[in-house]
Motif scaffolding. Structure first.
Motif, PDB file in Angstrom:
ATOM      1  N   ILE A  36       0.842  -1.206   0.000  1.00  0.00           N
ATOM      2  CA  ILE A  36       0.000   0.000   0.000  1.00  0.00           C
ATOM      3  C   ILE A  36       0.875   1.253   0.000  1.00  0.00           C
ATOM      4  N   GLU A  37       1.933   1.258   0.803  1.00  0.00           N
ATOM      5  CA  GLU A  37       2.848   2.407   0.821  1.00  0.00           C
ATOM      6  C   GLU A  37       3.456   2.635  -0.565  1.00  0.00           C
ATOM      7  N   THR A  38       3.842   1.561  -1.246  1.00  0.00           N
ATOM      8  CA  THR A  38       4.421   1.677  -2.583  1.00  0.00           C
ATOM      9  C   THR A  38       3.389   2.206  -3.569  1.00  0.00           C
ATOM     10  N   LEU A  39       2.161   1.724  -3.470  1.00  0.00           N
ATOM     11  CA  LEU A  39       1.097   2.194  -4.367  1.00  0.00           C
ATOM     12  C   LEU A  39       0.924   3.703  -4.253  1.00  0.00           C
ATOM     13  N   TYR A  40       0.812   4.221  -3.036  1.00  0.00           N
ATOM     14  CA  TYR A  40       0.660   5.662  -2.866  1.00  0.00           C
ATOM     15  C   TYR A  40       1.921   6.412  -3.299  1.00  0.00           C
ATOM     16  N   ALA A  41       3.089   5.875  -2.973  1.00  0.00           N
ATOM     17  CA  ALA A  41       4.344   6.566  -3.294  1.00  0.00           C
ATOM     18  C   ALA A  41       4.596   6.645  -4.797  1.00  0.00           C
ATOM     19  N   VAL A  42       4.244   5.592  -5.534  1.00  0.00           N
ATOM     20  CA  VAL A  42       4.600   5.539  -6.951  1.00  0.00           C
ATOM     21  C   VAL A  42       3.775   6.522  -7.793  1.00  0.00           C
TER      22      VAL A  42
END
Length: 173
Positions: A36-42
């Motif tokens: 989830i963190e990667t999804l928002y960050a990307v």
């Protein structure tokens, strides 16, 4: 013969880079939180900042859907279904040109076996330095863990409006 050998070395180098990159990407989908963190960050970044669309694609299953939803002029709720590539085609340039940060502010998670559903409340900003969001909403996400990594199956989202405020139970306490 030298030309063929040079071409082979270039191809091996590209293959090595892709393999190393996949290893780096794999570390980003080992836990639900990191996924989830990667999804928002990307998707987030300042104006002019390129996004890692290969990493974005890596988060999703081959048949994943992204489903933005909103009311039309008559007030009827509808949605648009896109693949991750469709999202990149319709939104990628805008995100990179204008700047966009989406930040998760609250999450409700339900899991049964390999199936996980998340209600992820978000705030959106044009720049990381902005003090107030320009919009908020909820991402309804379905994810699967195949025993090796997490996969995003679908994201269906709805932005907050004056007539449809986010319920308190989906906001930070």
């Amino acid at each position: 013969m030298k030309r063929s050998l040079g071409t082979l070395l270039i191809l091996l180098g590209i293959g090595y880079h892709s393999s190393a990159q996949k290893e780096e990407y794999l570390s980003k989908v080992q836990t639900l939180d990191s996924t989830i963190e990667t999804l928002y960050a990307v998707i987030s970044g300042e104006a002019g900042e390129k996004r890692d669309w290969e990493l974005f694609r890596y988060l999703f299953t081959a048949d994943a859907k992204l489903l933005p939803s909103r009311a039309n002029e008559e007030g009827k709720i509808g949605y648009r279904a896109m693949t991750p590539d469709g999202y990149i085609e319709t939104s990628g340039n805008w995100l990179e040109t204008n700047g966009f940060f989406e930040k998760e502010i609250y999450r409700v998670t339900e899991t049964y076996g390999s199936l996980t559903h998340i209600f992820s409340t978000y705030e959106s900003y044009r720049s990381e330095s902005d003090e107030k969001p320009f919009t908020r909403g909820i991402n309804s996400m379905q994810l699967m863990n195949d025993g090796e990594r997490w996969w995003v199956l679908n994201i269906y989202w709805l932005g907050e409006t004056e007539d449809n405020k986010i319920p308190e139970k989906y906001l930070p306490k």
